[in-house]
Write a protein that holds these residues in place. Structure first.
Motif, PDB file in Angstrom:
ATOM      1  N   LEU A  53      51.908   7.477  10.759  1.00 18.76           N
ATOM      2  CA  LEU A  53      51.564   6.224   9.482  1.00 18.76           C
ATOM      3  C   LEU A  53      50.098   5.654  10.278  1.00 18.76           C
ATOM      4  CD1 LEU A  53      55.228   4.953   8.700  1.00 18.76           C
ATOM      5  CD2 LEU A  53      53.999   6.610   7.492  1.00 18.76           C
ATOM      6  N   SER A  54      50.124   4.912   9.096  1.00 15.28           N
ATOM      7  CA  SER A  54      48.863   3.559   9.274  1.00 15.28           C
ATOM      8  C   SER A  54      49.707   2.807   9.868  1.00 15.28           C
ATOM      9  CB  SER A  54      48.435   3.792   7.659  1.00 15.28           C
ATOM     10  OG  SER A  54      49.298   2.900   6.677  1.00 15.28           O
ATOM     11  N   GLY A  55      48.245   1.691  10.219  1.00 10.28           N
ATOM     12  CA  GLY A  55      49.129   0.812  10.946  1.00 10.28           C
ATOM     13  C   GLY A  55      50.053  -0.298  10.145  1.00 10.28           C
ATOM     14  N   GLY A  56      49.894   0.075   8.958  1.00  7.16           N
ATOM     15  CA  GLY A  56      50.540  -1.296   8.182  1.00  7.16           C
ATOM     16  C   GLY A  56      51.552  -0.256   7.364  1.00  7.16           C
ATOM     17  N   MET A  57      51.709   0.698   7.534  1.00  7.14           N
ATOM     18  CA  MET A  57      52.964   1.547   6.959  1.00  7.14           C
ATOM     19  C   MET A  57      54.281   1.453   7.950  1.00  7.14           C
ATOM     20  SD  MET A  57      52.951   2.968   4.220  1.00  7.14           S
ATOM     21  CE  MET A  57      52.149   3.043   2.931  1.00  7.14           C
ATOM     22  N   LYS A  58      53.289   1.893   9.402  1.00  7.66           N
ATOM     23  CA  LYS A  58      54.322   1.551  11.047  1.00  7.66           C
ATOM     24  C   LYS A  58      54.841   0.304  10.733  1.00  7.66           C
ATOM     25  CE  LYS A  58      52.142   4.770  14.241  1.00  7.66           C
ATOM     26  NZ  LYS A  58      50.991   4.272  15.419  1.00  7.66           N
ATOM     27  N   GLN A  59      54.507  -0.947  10.003  1.00  9.29           N
ATOM     28  CA  GLN A  59      54.548  -3.055  10.405  1.00  9.29           C
ATOM     29  C   GLN A  59      55.657  -2.553   9.645  1.00  9.29           C
ATOM     30  OE1 GLN A  59      51.972  -4.816   8.915  1.00  9.29           O
ATOM     31  NE2 GLN A  59      52.326  -6.249  10.279  1.00  9.29           N
ATOM     32  N   LYS A  60      55.250  -2.308   7.672  1.00  9.26           N
ATOM     33  CA  LYS A  60      56.251  -2.097   7.237  1.00  9.26           C
ATOM     34  C   LYS A  60      57.961  -1.202   7.673  1.00  9.26           C
ATOM     35  CE  LYS A  60      53.440  -2.933   3.773  1.00  9.26           C
ATOM     36  NZ  LYS A  60      52.168  -2.040   3.339  1.00  9.26           N
ATOM     37  N   LEU A  61      57.879  -0.004   8.588  1.00 13.69           N
ATOM     38  CA  LEU A  61      59.014   0.494   8.355  1.00 13.69           C
ATOM     39  C   LEU A  61      59.604  -0.155   9.725  1.00 13.69           C
ATOM     40  CD1 LEU A  61      60.698   3.035   8.625  1.00 13.69           C
ATOM     41  CD2 LEU A  61      59.366   4.236  10.316  1.00 13.69           C
ATOM     42  N   ALA A  62      59.252  -0.516  10.541  1.00 13.49           N
ATOM     43  CA  ALA A  62      59.679  -1.921  11.605  1.00 13.49           C
ATOM     44  C   ALA A  62      60.106  -2.469  11.501  1.00 13.49           C
ATOM     45  CB  ALA A  62      58.346  -2.162  12.481  1.00 13.49           C
ATOM     46  N   LEU A  63      59.779  -3.658   9.921  1.00 15.30           N
ATOM     47  CA  LEU A  63      60.018  -3.832   9.303  1.00 15.30           C
ATOM     48  C   LEU A  63      61.774  -4.508   8.650  1.00 15.30           C
ATOM     49  CD1 LEU A  63      60.663  -7.233   8.804  1.00 15.30           C
ATOM     50  CD2 LEU A  63      59.221  -6.945   6.922  1.00 15.30           C
ATOM     51  N   CYS A  64      61.636  -2.944   8.543  1.00 16.62           N
ATOM     52  CA  CYS A  64      62.798  -2.518   7.734  1.00 16.62           C
ATOM     53  C   CYS A  64      64.222  -1.818   8.138  1.00 16.62           C
ATOM     54  CB  CYS A  64      62.756  -0.930   7.020  1.00 16.62           C
ATOM     55  SG  CYS A  64      61.778  -0.945   5.288  1.00 16.62           S
ATOM     56  N   CYS A  65      63.545  -1.828  10.388  1.00 16.38           N
ATOM     57  CA  CYS A  65      64.646  -0.985  10.655  1.00 16.38           C
ATOM     58  C   CYS A  65      64.485  -2.282  10.969  1.00 16.38           C
ATOM     59  CB  CYS A  65      63.779  -0.581  11.948  1.00 16.38           C
ATOM     60  SG  CYS A  65      63.719   0.907  11.317  1.00 16.38           S
ATOM     61  N   ALA A  66      64.125  -3.706  11.073  1.00 19.42           N
ATOM     62  CA  ALA A  66      65.170  -4.336  11.742  1.00 19.42           C
ATOM     63  C   ALA A  66      65.681  -5.445  11.167  1.00 19.42           C
ATOM     64  CB  ALA A  66      62.799  -6.177  12.079  1.00 19.42           C
ATOM     65  N   LEU A  67      65.353  -5.357   9.577  1.00 21.00           N
ATOM     66  CA  LEU A  67      66.070  -5.735   8.394  1.00 21.00           C
ATOM     67  C   LEU A  67      68.051  -4.962   7.974  1.00 21.00           C
ATOM     68  CD1 LEU A  67      63.361  -7.507   5.756  1.00 21.00           C
ATOM     69  CD2 LEU A  67      65.049  -8.262   7.764  1.00 21.00           C
ATOM     70  N   ILE A  68      67.267  -4.005   8.384  1.00 21.58           N
ATOM     71  CA  ILE A  68      68.591  -3.118   7.893  1.00 21.58           C
ATOM     72  C   ILE A  68      70.200  -3.964   8.708  1.00 21.58           C
ATOM     73  CG2 ILE A  68      68.920  -1.799  10.073  1.00 21.58           C
ATOM     74  CD1 ILE A  68      68.563  -0.811   6.481  1.00 21.58           C
ATOM     75  N   HIS A  69      69.886  -4.108   9.791  1.00 24.01           N
ATOM     76  CA  HIS A  69      71.442  -5.108   9.752  1.00 24.01           C
ATOM     77  C   HIS A  69      71.948  -6.000   9.003  1.00 24.01           C
ATOM     78  CE1 HIS A  69      69.430  -6.246  13.032  1.00 24.01           C
ATOM     79  NE2 HIS A  69      70.211  -7.326  13.017  1.00 24.01           N
ATOM     80  N   LYS A  70      70.435  -6.967   8.289  1.00 22.84           N
ATOM     81  CA  LYS A  70      70.698  -7.887   7.218  1.00 22.84           C
ATOM     82  C   LYS A  70      71.362  -8.939   8.092  1.00 22.84           C
ATOM     83  CE  LYS A  70      72.956  -9.600   3.535  1.00 22.84           C
ATOM     84  NZ  LYS A  70      74.194  -9.931   2.418  1.00 22.84           N
ATOM     85  N   PRO A  71      70.270  -9.352   9.432  1.00 20.67           N
ATOM     86  CA  PRO A  71      70.110  -9.898   9.998  1.00 20.67           C
ATOM     87  C   PRO A  71      69.952 -11.556  10.216  1.00 20.67           C
ATOM     88  CG  PRO A  71      68.112  -9.821  10.392  1.00 20.67           C
ATOM     89  CD  PRO A  71      68.666  -8.664   9.299  1.00 20.67           C
ATOM     90  N   ASP A  72      70.987 -12.794  10.691  1.00 21.93           N
ATOM     91  CA  ASP A  72      70.240 -14.486  10.266  1.00 21.93           C
ATOM     92  C   ASP A  72      68.974 -14.399  10.210  1.00 21.93           C
ATOM     93  OD1 ASP A  72      72.750 -14.432   9.273  1.00 21.93           O
ATOM     94  OD2 ASP A  72      73.703 -14.618  10.870  1.00 21.93           O
ATOM     95  N   LEU A  73      68.734 -14.332  11.167  1.00 23.07           N
ATOM     96  CA  LEU A  73      67.407 -14.349  12.435  1.00 23.07           C
ATOM     97  C   LEU A  73      66.364 -13.531  12.269  1.00 23.07           C
ATOM     98  CD1 LEU A  73      66.041 -16.889  13.471  1.00 23.07           C
ATOM     99  CD2 LEU A  73      66.743 -16.009  15.830  1.00 23.07           C
TER     100      LEU A  73
END
Lengths: 365, 305
Positions: free
Chosen positions: B131-151
């Motif tokens: 993936l491109s840098g921007g896409m990697k970053q979006k995927l990483a954000l998805c993975c960090a959000l997937i469990h619905k964190p508070d912070l």
């Protein structure tokens, strides 16, 4: 449980997508068995010999015939005089020379009957092996002749139990098994855990609710499965390609292999708790596990001839305890009544390293 | 939501964090702004329960980062500075894995990641490493959000990403904030600072200033001129030598000159530079931004010891 299976699935995907890992996992056992079987073979076949036979009678001809028909020797040259022997050895054309006296048939069976076997000791291992073969054949011939003619004879008894032909394969199949399982279980697991640290994914795994035991089990389970498959390949190749027997219980062999894998896996995890990079993990397992397994466990060099300190170190190597189990089950056909001690030692080793690695496995960075 | 009091962390003789305290309210984007080595990553690792502070305490949603770390790991989404997903797994496999690890599924929390994941969908079977840098970053954000964190803890998410993707990324963060998520983000880019609700300027493990970006820039008291000429290097040297100029430094295509003498006008600078033999000279008034404030504060820190 679901996150555990997800972990195992991920791990299998890593393995299946990395060509290098796949090659080590599936190519290595086959290549090693074949290499040790065919290339590093101390059996000698079709060695060129020269014969000086001034008597040329039925007895000497019969003995030469017996030597050649054994398959170990091939008559390369008939010497016209003892002086030609030197040249034949120098040119490297022959590995051994057989020298008969005059009137061999008449004297054979007499107490002072002689036949001379001369080996080329520039390759001492080969020379000793060839002379041993030849001695055994001459001894056989003597015995047969004594029965037929009833002449007094010089008795030579050389007997080997279990492996009369001293087949090297009986030694290296167990050896390769100890090595391969150590390689796959210990080295590969330590590398894959170190890879997570190196790539930064460990940081994310640690922040997740996964417990250390989940990470460890998730990492090791696929390799346990693959190691078992590898052990099967090595044993089957030993049996089908090299004619090794399986005289004991296959179930016990499988069980003890799993115990050995358990030791190797816990060693791998232990290394990975120390190593921060894949390269460090590889060096640690190559130097700390593979080399000793090869050199000190009795696989290549007999432990009896090692100096005491090395024998003591050898005792700390799992392969030292596993090797006799494989040989015992496959070649001698013995069971738990003999091997329980070795299994116990291996189980103990595995538990110690598992506890050590669980204690060393950090929940944080 | 997040309360940090008197946190210190040292690596041997090096003080990475020196008595840091701040609070972040729910639904706020809080930025830690500072150059490499300022202590940002150490701060994130302490909050992500990966590192133990030498002194001080931090609480997230009432949970202590040291004592309650196990419970806390369900509540935070952490995106480390380095791309930390499996490069040999596909986009969908990565996301599935992290969902399973957190005991949830993509479907359960799809709503939260939908606006981001929709952009990734065309590439869902592509290996993350390709993936491109921007896409990697979006995927990483998805993975960090997937469990619905508070912070959400984002350590330098903009590094290695092109400016267009960076802007998109910040738009997503603001949408997430509007949805009620609290976000702590670090960046070495001063232009990203202006996009935060509040920022703390971090240097050598200490907070130099903390406020909204507007108030920080408003506190900058002295006039600034932006100047350029054909020979930028000599221009900076010459302006630094000019009476009434407190400081001058490169700032993109221009140089920023900070003035002590409020009576100086842009025409005075123009004239001075032309007398120095500069060609293609431009001088204009400039608004102080976070970077100017940062440089000023940094200079103060070093002169005060």
């Amino acid at each position: 449980m679901r996150h555990f299976f997800a972990f195992i699935k991920k791990e299998f995907l890593h393995i299946l997508r990395d060509r290098r890992t796949l090659m080590i996992l599936f190519g290595m056992p086959v290549v090693q068995v074949l290499l040790f079987g065919f290339v590093l073979n101390n059996e000698i076949k079709n060695a060129a010999i020269a014969v000086y036979d001034p008597s040329k009678d039925e007895a000497s001809t019969a003995l030469v015939g017996k030597l050649v028909s054994s398959g170990y020797f091939r008559l390369a040259q008939n010497l016209k005089g003892p002086e030609e022997m030197e040249a034949a050895f120098r040119s490297g054309k022959i590995k051994m020379a057989v020298v008969f006296p005059n009137e061999f048939a008449k004297n054979a069976g007499q107490p002072d009957a002689r036949v001379q076997l001369i080996g080329d000791a520039s390759d001492p291992n080969a020379a000793v092996t060839l002379l041993n073969y030849a001695q055994a054949i001459v001894g056989d011939w003597q015995q047969e002749r004594a029965k037929a003619i009833g002449a007094p004879r010089l008795e030579i008894i050389t007997r080997m139990r279990y492996n009369p032909e001293q087949k090297a394969v009986f030694n290296f199949v167990p050896g390769v098994m100890t090595l391969i399982l150590m390689l796959v279980s210990a080295m590969m697991t330590s590398i894959t855990i170190a890879r997570e640290k190196e790539m930064g994914t460990m940081e994310v795994l640690l922040v997740s609710p996964l417990k250390p035991i989940h990470i460890i089990l998730g990492k090791t389970t696929p390799y346990l499965v693959l190691s078992f498959f590898n052990a099967l390949v090595v044993v089957l190749m030993g049996m089908l390609v090299f004619g090794m027997p399986l005289r004991g219980s296959a179930g016990l062999l499988a069980l003890s292999s799993v115990v050995y894998m358990f030791v190797a896996l816990s060693l791998g995890i232990f290394i990975s708790t120390r190593a921060q990079t894949q390269q460090a993990a590889m060096f640690m397992s190559a130097l700390g596990l593979l080399m000793p397994t090869m050199l000190l466990s009795g696989f290549i060099f007999p432990r009896e001839s090692m100096p005491l300190p090395l024998q003591v170190i050898g005792n700390a190597i799992p392969a030292t305890w596993f090797n006799p189990i494989i040989k015992g089950i496959m070649i001698k056909g013995v069971g738990l009544e003999v091997l329980w001690k070795n299994l116990l030692v291996l189980t103990g080793m595995g538990l110690v390293f598992l506890v050590l690695s669980l204690r060393n496995f950090k929940d944080r960075l | 939501m997040l309360s940090i009091s008197n946190i210190s962390k040292s690596y041997g003789a090096i003080k990475a964090l020196d008595d840091i305290s701040f609070e972040v309210a729910s639904g706020e984007i809080f930025g830690l702004i500072g150059p490499d080595g300022a202590g940002k990553t150490s701060m994130f690792r302490i909050l992500a329960t990966l590192l133990l502070p030498d002194q001080g305490a931090a609480k997230i949603a009432g949970l202590d980062v040291v004592r309650d770390y196990k419970a806390l790991r369900h509540r935070i989404g952490y995106m480390p500075g380095r791309f930390s997903l499996y490069q040999d797994l596909s986009v969908a496999e990565n996301l599935e894995f992290f969902a399973a690890v957190f005991g949830t599924s993509i479907e359960a929390n799809y709503q939260l990641i939908a606006p981001i994941y929709d952009q990734l969908k065309p590439f869902k079977d592509r290996r993350a490493g390709a993936l491109s840098g921007g896409m990697k970053q979006k995927l990483a954000l998805c993975c960090a959000l997937i469990h619905k964190p508070d912070l959400l803890l984002l350590d330098e998410p903009g590094t290695g990403v092109d400016p267009v993707s960076r802007k998109e990324f910040w738009d997503m963060l603001r949408d997430l904030r509007d949805g009620g998520l609290t976000i702590l983000v670090s960046t070495p880019y001063m232009d990203e600072a202006a996009l935060c609700d509040r920022v703390a300027l971090l240097q050598n493990g200490r907070i130099m200033a903390m406020d909204t970006p507007e108030k920080i820039t408003a506190a900058f008291s002295r006039p600034i001129f932006a100047a350029r000429s054909a020979d930028m290097y000599r221009l900076i040297q010459d302006l630094r030598a000019m009476p009434g100029v407190a400081d001058c430094y490169a700032f993109g295509e221009f140089a920023h000159a900070v003035l002590d003498d409020r009576s100086l006008k842009s025409s005075d600078l123009l004239q001075y530079l032309q007398e120095c033999g500069h060609t293609e000279v431009q001088v204009k008034n400039a608004e102080a931004n976070i970077e100017d404030c940062f440089i000023e504060l940094m200079k103060k820190e070093t002169t005060h010891g």
